[in-house]
Design an enzyme around this catalytic site. Structure first.
Site, PDB file in Angstrom:
ATOM      1  N   SER A  41      -3.256  -2.823  11.021  1.00  0.00           N
ATOM      2  CA  SER A  41      -2.132  -2.228  10.283  1.00  0.00           C
ATOM      3  C   SER A  41      -1.430  -1.104  11.034  1.00  0.00           C
ATOM      4  O   SER A  41      -0.347  -0.683  10.631  1.00  0.00           O
ATOM      5  CB  SER A  41      -2.628  -1.696   8.941  1.00  0.00           C
ATOM      6  N   CYS A  66       0.887  -2.214   2.531  1.00  0.00           N
ATOM      7  CA  CYS A  66       1.196  -3.460   1.814  1.00  0.00           C
ATOM      8  C   CYS A  66       1.545  -4.572   2.800  1.00  0.00           C
ATOM      9  O   CYS A  66       2.458  -4.445   3.608  1.00  0.00           O
ATOM     10  CB  CYS A  66       2.364  -3.240   0.846  1.00  0.00           C
TER      11      CYS A  66
END
Lengths: 364, 612
Positions: B329, B385
């Site tokens: 991420s 997300c």
């Protein structure tokens, strides 16, 4: 003329002492840095041998050589006996039973044997009157060959070889015909292969081969020759200066105070110094030959020629070793090499020459 | 035959006299000829060949002796020593001063109370060497042993203690990879490095020691010595070339930070880089598992070397520059920046996350099963997300992602002056055509958008990426030697975008429920982004767990540090990586008096000793 000069060949004594003094300096340089006190150093000992030599020289020349010649069988017999028993009593030193040890003294009987055999050969050959019969030649061969053989089995090939010039010199003077000399040469040439394969030890063959190719074993047999040549060659014209030869000072040159003393000199005093030393030897030998020519009788002539032959041969062999053109066979340079037996024997021999010279005038 | 010598007649025979005279003349000529011949031989040897023999005599007499340079020390940016030379005592035996070496060895080991076996063995290996050369009996003994031997020097006259310089790394394993170590030059290196490298010289093997080897090594001097026939040196004749000692290398490293970092890592594997985002100066660089570089100061035993080489955890690899990881991420920061700069995401735009969505015919999930609902960039970064970034990836396409990845410094070596760096991988259509022989499928872009797929980065690259955001959009070239920095390069990020990203990253650390809340230090504002790099398990039972990543910078508003930390198999996101950053930053601020000191503690718990 003083009384001393009348009874002494001062010129020859001067030549000998000069060589002796050069020897003391050369030995001092060669052993410089060795652990020794002033009194035990090689140079000091050489000085003592020199003094003994001078005394021996003066005493020997004062006695008429005819008296010495009369006693030749005594000296010769005693010498042969000593050489014969030497292998039984002597302790081997660097492989050879050549030394007689009497307390701190170490005598090499083969050295005084040289003038003795010269005396014997002269006494033996002087009556030939120019016609050397074969039987007399053979007898001369036996007289010279017996001690030579005994020395050869010590084994001391170098000293033994110096008797060959004596034989040749005396035989030549006694009138050996060139044809016979040639035959001897042919016999020697034929015997050479036999000697090579039967008599010579492997190390001796190595030394002979090294003459032709010093590089064949640079750290073994060739080492001595290579280092000696480097010492000689690096001396140049004027040398590196006394006590400043690196080959000698830094231990690169083995046997430097004995058989290879001339290499030390060559390195430190150069070509000029070498020529000076060789000239002294030449003067000594020429004076000996001159004495032979003016001697009052044949005995004196033969005695001088015998001694000149031995010593000339010895000098030639030694210089040949040092320059690497002859195999290394362990022959010292007379007077210059450190060693009492050789030095005193040399003074003794030339004392005999001086004795001949002092009595050259029949009516003297 | 008996002759009366006393009454031998003088020569009266004229013929006989002449014959004697002739023959004497022949002898005389022979002798003179001999002497003349020898005079010529000496002339040839001494005058003609004299120069050559003089050279040979000099070769005999003179020997070149090497004076080895002292290797330069390595210091940190405060002057603290990172690598130095310590005195090493070795015990030697002078065989010229003893009769029976074995008896001396027995006496020595007896007095020290040690086993004579190894000493004898060492002696046996050296006994063929020339006698004047001392024999090494005990290498590198302690000061205490050295002192005991010296105190008994009267009883052990042939035994000497010799002091030599040996490399010493005070930080030990804490700075092993960045500093590297030295080793004796191989035959090949000596051949290539001639004439400045000689057998027995030590050269840098890895790390700074290798990268700055020329600088640190110096150059050996040569002196001409006179030696005797047995090779013993007697005196120095001339200095042919003065020895030039190595220079002091001042690095950008911070020794205390490096130590804190290693301590905070504990027993975990992984890597971390801390650098100054303003310049690129590397403050700390650590790779775990580590090893003690002091093992390499002398001769490495082959067992030690083999163990290090064959260790499956690969302790010799510098993971900070040569370890390739999936960015996870942390890559979302680049995708976000690209989306804003390329105009595919309007400022303030929100995207709906329902927990799953279909992209190019394939259903993709968010890690939050029931979704984040309508979500903006800030929150998408803070909560990481996936659906939001899948969408951005779909809008951007692989080419824009590649362009921005490269601008942030991914896909190529950063140029750190350390060597051994790998370039990692940023995928593209061209790359796929080249390696797989087929075009890039848009569907693949979706995985890349969240830092998965064929995307490989190194920790140093991630640290640079963090630095770009920290310093307002400049790509720095990291460096280790003071004054090596290159001018940072603007990559074309607008200040608004940087502000946007920074705000989101601050929230990751400082925000309620931020994934890196464990990095929080009261009174200090840090910014960061965690990541979880999936590790494909070979079988379900032996799942080693994912790698935990944390990149960031701080303290705000003017960041002095940017970092990347990867803890291998460290579980989720900031769980293990964030506390490491906290400890390092806290230590940094405490030393500057900007924070009240607290007792340092180990953050990452040791595996398997939870009870302690």
């Amino acid at each position: 003329m003083t009384a001393f000069e009348e009874r002494t060949d001062t010129t020859m004594l001067l030549q000998l002492v000069l060589l002796g003094l050069i020897s003391v300096i050369a030995v001092a340089s060669a052993t410089h840095g060795d652990e020794a006190t002033l009194w035990t150093s090689a140079a000091t000992r050489q000085v003592i041998y020199l003094v003994v030599g001078v005394v021996v020289f003066i005493l020997v020349q004062r006695v008429d050589y005819h008296d010495w010649a009369e006693l030749w069988p005594v000296f010769y017999g005693a010498g042969l006996l000593l050489l014969a028993v030497l292998p039984l009593v002597a302790r081997p030193i660097s492989g050879a039973r050549s030394w007689l040890e009497l307390g701190p003294l170490r005598l090499q009987p083969s050295e005084p044997m040289k003038p003795v055999v010269a005396l014997a050969a002269a006494a033996f050959a002087c009556g030939s009157r120019g016609k050397l019969s074969l039987s007399r030649l053979l007898a001369l061969g036996v007289v010279v060959g017996l001690p030579m053989g005994l020395i050869a089995i010590q084994p001391d090939m170098g000293t033994a070889l110096t008797f060959i010039p004596l034989f040749l010199g005396v035989a030549w003077l006694a009138g050996i015909r060139p044809r016979v000399l040639l035959s001897l040469a042919v016999i020697a040439a034929l015997a050479a292969p036999i000697a090579w394969f039967v008599v010579l030890e492997p190390y001796q063959k190595e030394r002979i081969l090294t003459v032709f190719d010093p590089g064949r074993d640079p750290s073994g047999t060739g080492y001595q020759v290579i280092q000696s040549r480097i010492a000689v060659g690096s001396g140049g014209v004027a040398g590196k200066g006394l006590f400043r030869g690196s080959q000698s000072r830094l231990n690169f040159l083995p046997a430097r105070q004995t058989d290879f003393i001339l290499a030390v000199l060559a390195e430190e005093v150069g070509w000029i110094g070498v020529i000076a030393v060789l000239s002294l030897y030449l003067a000594l030998l020429l004076r000996t030959l001159r004495t032979a020519a003016i001697a009052q009788d044949a005995l004196g002539t033969f005695l001088c020629v015998g001694i000149a032959s031995i010593w000339a041969g010895q000098i030639f062999i030694n210089v040949g070793m040092v320059t690497g053109i002859l195999p290394t066979i362990g022959v010292p340079l007379p007077i210059l090499s450190f060693g009492g037996s050789s030095l005193v024997a040399t003074f003794l021999a030339f004392g005999l020459v001086a004795s001949v010279r002092l009595r050259r005038l029949v009516n003297a | 035959m008996r002759l009366d010598y006393r009454h031998l007649k003088p020569y009266r025979d004229y013929q006989y006299s002449r014959m004697l005279g002739r023959r004497l003349l022949v002898l005389k000529v022979l002798i003179i000829a001999g002497f003349v011949l020898y005079g010529g031989v000496f002339w040839y040897l001494q005058v003609v060949q004299g120069g050559e023999y003089r050279r040979k005599a000099e070769d005999n007499r003179l020997r070149q002796q090497i004076q080895r340079p002292v290797r330069g020390p390595i210091r940190d940016n405060h002057g603290a020593l990172l690598a130095t030379n310590r005195p090493s005592f070795s015990v030697r035996l002078d065989r010229q001063r003893c009769e029976d070496p074995l008896a001396v060895i027995d006496a020595l080991s007896d007095r020290l109370g040690v086993d004579p076996g190894p000493i004898r063995e060492l002696y046996e290996r050296q006994k063929e060497r020339p006698r004047f050369l001392p024999v090494l009996l005990m290498p590198d003994v302690g000061l205490e042993t050295a002192a005991r031997i010296e105190a008994q020097s009267l009883e052990l006259p042939a035994v000497d203690v010799v002091v030599e310089a040996k490399r010493y790394y005070p930080l030990g394993a804490a700075a092993a990879h960045v500093l590297g170590y030295t080793g004796e030059a191989t035959r090949d290196e000596v051949r290539r490095g001639a004439p400045n490298l000689l057998p027995g010289d030590r050269v840098g093997r890895i790390g700074v020691e290798r990268a700055w080897d020329d600088f640190l090594r110096g150059r050996h001097g040569l002196v001409l010595e006179e030696v005797n026939a047995s090779g013993r040196p007697l005196m120095v004749v001339a200095a042919k070339r003065p020895v030039r000692h190595g220079q002091t290398l001042t690095t950008t490293l911070d020794a205390a930070m490096q130590a804190d970092l290693a301590r905070a890592f504990g027993d975990h594997a992984g890597a971390a880089v801390f650098l100054d985002p303003r310049s690129g100066a590397v403050r700390a660089l650590y790779s775990a598992p580590s090893y003690d570089p002091n093992l390499f100061a002398g001769r490495v035993s082959s067992a030690t070397w083999k163990a290090l080489r064959e260790d499956p955890s690969r302790p010799l690899q510098n993971r900070a520059v040569a370890g390739v990881y999936s960015p996870g991420s942390t890559f979302k920061l680049i995708v976000a920046a690209a989306a804003l700069e390329e105009g595919v995401l309007e400022p303030g735009e929100e995207i709906f996350c329902g927990g799953q969505a279909r992209f190019y015919g394939q259903v993709r999930h968010c890690h939050r099963r029931w979704g984040h609902g309508k979500i903006g960039l800030q929150e998408a970064i803070e909560r990481s997300c996936n659906i939001f970034f899948y969408t951005l990836g779909q809008r951007l396409g692989i080419e824009a992602i590649e362009k921005w990845s490269r601008r942030f410094g991914l896909g190529s070596a950063t140029g750190l002056d350390l060597g051994g760096e790998v370039s990692g991988l940023v995928p593209s259509n061209e790359w796929k055509m080249r390696t797989r022989g087929e075009p890039w499928f848009p569907g693949e872009t979706i995985s890349v958008a969240i830092g998965q797929g064929p995307l490989n980065v190194t920790p140093i690259q991630l640290a640079v990426q963090a630095a770009v955001i920290a310093n307002g959009g400049l790509r720095v070239r990291p460096f280790l030697r003071q004054r090596e920095g290159a001018a940072p390069e603007p990559i074309g990020l607008s200040p608004e975008v940087i502000r946007e990203l920074t705000r989101a990253m601050v929230a990751v650390v400082q925000g309620e429920g931020g994934t890196a809340h464990k990095a929080r230090i009261p009174g200090v504002v840090l910014a960061g982004k965690t990541g979880t790099a999936q590790v494909v398990a070979l079988d379900a039972e032996n799942d080693p767990g994912d790698h935990a990543l944390f990149i960031g910078f701080g303290p705000l508003p003017d960041p002095e540090l940017a970092w990347a930390v990867i803890v291998e198999h460290g579980g989720h996101g900031g769980e293990l990586s964030a506390p490491i950053v906290r400890e390092v930053v806290r230590g940094y601020l405490e030393r500057q008096g900007r924070l009240a000191p607290t007792a340092p503690r180990q953050v990452a718990r040791r595996r398997g000793d939870d009870g302690l």
